[in-house]
Design an enzyme around this catalytic site. Structure first.
Site, PDB file in Angstrom:
ATOM      1  N   THR A 161     -18.024 -33.811  26.367  1.00 49.43           N
ATOM      2  CA  THR A 161     -17.965 -34.066  27.821  1.00 49.43           C
ATOM      3  C   THR A 161     -18.145 -32.754  28.577  1.00 49.43           C
ATOM      4  O   THR A 161     -18.977 -32.655  29.496  1.00 49.43           O
ATOM      5  CB  THR A 161     -16.601 -34.706  28.189  1.00 49.43           C
ATOM      6  N   ASN A 206     -24.442 -44.207  21.713  1.00 51.13           N
ATOM      7  CA  ASN A 206     -23.120 -44.472  21.136  1.00 51.13           C
ATOM      8  C   ASN A 206     -22.827 -45.950  20.958  1.00 51.13           C
ATOM      9  O   ASN A 206     -22.068 -46.336  20.085  1.00 51.13           O
ATOM     10  CB  ASN A 206     -22.025 -43.822  22.001  1.00 51.13           C
ATOM     11  N   GLN A 217     -23.258 -38.246  19.013  1.00 45.00           N
ATOM     12  CA  GLN A 217     -23.245 -39.323  18.010  1.00 45.00           C
ATOM     13  C   GLN A 217     -24.204 -39.052  16.855  1.00 45.00           C
ATOM     14  O   GLN A 217     -24.026 -39.592  15.763  1.00 45.00           O
ATOM     15  CB  GLN A 217     -23.612 -40.662  18.654  1.00 45.00           C
ATOM     16  N   SER A 261     -19.639 -32.823  19.487  1.00 47.65           N
ATOM     17  CA  SER A 261     -18.225 -33.184  19.605  1.00 47.65           C
ATOM     18  C   SER A 261     -17.606 -33.185  18.210  1.00 47.65           C
ATOM     19  O   SER A 261     -18.118 -33.848  17.301  1.00 47.65           O
ATOM     20  CB  SER A 261     -18.129 -34.581  20.226  1.00 47.65           C
ATOM     21  N   HIS A 277     -14.667 -34.483  17.114  1.00 48.65           N
ATOM     22  CA  HIS A 277     -13.967 -35.672  16.580  1.00 48.65           C
ATOM     23  C   HIS A 277     -14.918 -36.786  16.159  1.00 48.65           C
ATOM     24  O   HIS A 277     -14.492 -37.751  15.531  1.00 48.65           O
ATOM     25  CB  HIS A 277     -12.895 -36.179  17.550  1.00 48.65           C
ATOM     26  N   CYS A 287     -13.848 -48.616  28.061  1.00 49.41           N
ATOM     27  CA  CYS A 287     -13.741 -47.400  28.870  1.00 49.41           C
ATOM     28  C   CYS A 287     -12.424 -46.721  28.519  1.00 49.41           C
ATOM     29  O   CYS A 287     -11.666 -47.198  27.701  1.00 49.41           O
ATOM     30  CB  CYS A 287     -13.834 -47.724  30.357  1.00 49.41           C
TER      31      CYS A 287
END
Ligand code: PMP
Length: 371
Positions: free
Chosen positions: A74, A148, A176, A196, A198, A321
């Site tokens: 992000t 994603n 992703q 990212s 994680h 979300c």
């Protein structure tokens, strides 16, 4: 992954922590010292960061100096849009961490349309780009490597070649795709790439913006001058150590993506045999080997998720979300799918710790719940 008989099939939301990442973080917990300090303690912490930087660089085929650690994809996506752009060319199926910073800025947005298979139609841009010839206002483009929700792989290299020709800066969100598709920044031809931790089995709250040599992006955070003066703030040493270890494992796992493909194909085959009305979304596209977006038209994804959760299976609605509520998916809408397909769409995603036995259990439960 089983935890007290629960089965986790939601790797695209967040992959379980890999053992290697856990071990790397555990061994870093007691490291004392600020990585910017020159004493031995500080140098030890610095060393951990630089080793992790090498591992992350290897994952995307760059030099360690091209990797700038952030708090996640992000932040990396937001950072790119601080580049002073007048116009941004973006696909309509980007993650909100790409779309929102543009919407809330003064940047003019031009959408790249999406095909019914979930792929950005970059060929359609040539006329629009031609009309830009001679225009000197700074323009950028952003196209994710893989979606994603559907897993559809996007024509990033093709858009990057247009962008190079027309002098447009280009970013790609690879959150992703990393660890599931081989990535080489040079071959893609983009200027920046976000990652990212994680999503590849590292801890959450850490990621990176990869910036190619010579690409000038203003600093995101000003302060103590960390991350080559581009992103100030004392580094998250423990998180970065975990990210580095997960990146090493992700590189190794690239050799066994066929195992993920087999599991994904079995899930789809089983579900189609039990519920022939099921629709495999984006099945005409080249997709991530671990991702399946499946709809039972006329059903509600929220109900499907709850029923599966009660039986111990964690899957997600493509459109979950942050509050956990299910919103209508802008990705599936951009593909022009009917509202009953969109409403009934769930995402099943496998990863490093998924097993054939879990896929068989899912089929058994699916049959009991929905046949
Ligand atoms: N981009 C994509 C395509 C994603 O799937 C996600 C995570 N859902 C992000 C960006 C945001 O990543 P992070 O959680 O590291 O901020």
């Amino acid at each position: 992954m089983t935890s007290s008989n629960r089965i986790y099939l939601d790797y695209n939301a967040s992959a379980p922590l890999r053992n290697e990442a856990r071990a790397a973080m555990m061994s870093t917990l007691d490291i004392i010292g600020n990585p910017s300090s020159v004493h031995t303690f500080g140098r030890k912490a610095r060393c951990i960061i630089e080793e992790a930087r090498e591992s992350v660089a290897t994952l995307v085929g760059v030099k360690p100096a091209n990797v700038f650690f952030t708090s996640g994809a992000t932040e990396a996506n937001n950072w790119f849009f601080r580049g002073g752009w007048e116009t941004a060319l973006v696909s309509s199926i980007e993650h909100d961490s790409v779309l929102e910073p543009i919407k809330r800025s003064r940047i003019n947005i031009k959408h790249i349309l999406t095909s019914s298979a979930g792929v950005a139609q970059v060929e359609e841009l040539s006329e629009m780009l031609l009309s830009r010839n001679g225009c000197n206002l700074p323009m950028c483009a952003s196209l994710q490597m893989a979606n994603n929700e559907t897993g559809a792989i996007q024509p990033v290299a093709k858009l990057a070649s247009f962008c190079r020709y027309y002098g447009i800066a280009m970013h790609s969100d690879a959150a992703q795709a990393a660890g599931r598709v081989k990535i080489k920044l040079d071959e893609l031809g983009v200027d920046t790439l976000s990652l990212s931790s994680h999503k590849i089995g590292g801890p959450s709250g850490v990621g990176a913006l990869v910036i190619r040599d010579g690409f000038d992006l203003p600093a995101l955070m000003l302060g103590g001058g960390q991350e080559h003066r581009k992103r100030s703030g004392t580094e998250n040493v423990i998180g970065i150590a975990g990210f580095g270890a997960a990146a090493n494992s992700a590189v190794r796992d690239l050799k066994e993506v066929s195992r993920f493909r087999l599991m994904r194909d079995r899930i789809e085959h089983n579900i189609k045999s039990i519920t022939p009305e099921a629709v495999i979304i984006a099945s005409d596209a080249d997709r991530l080997v671990n991702t399946s977006c499946i709809s039972l038209p006329g059903k509600s994804a929220e109900t499907l998720l709850i029923k599966l959760d009660l039986k111990g299976f964690a899957v997600s609605s493509g459109a979950a979300c942050s509050s956990g509520k299910v919103n209508s998916s802008h990705v599936l809408s951009a593909m022009g799918l009917t509202s009953d397909i969109i409403r009934g769409a769930i995402r099943i995603s496998v990863g490093w710790n998924s097993s054939e036995a879990e896929i068989s259990s899912l089929a058994e439960v699916w049959s009991k719940l929905f046949s």
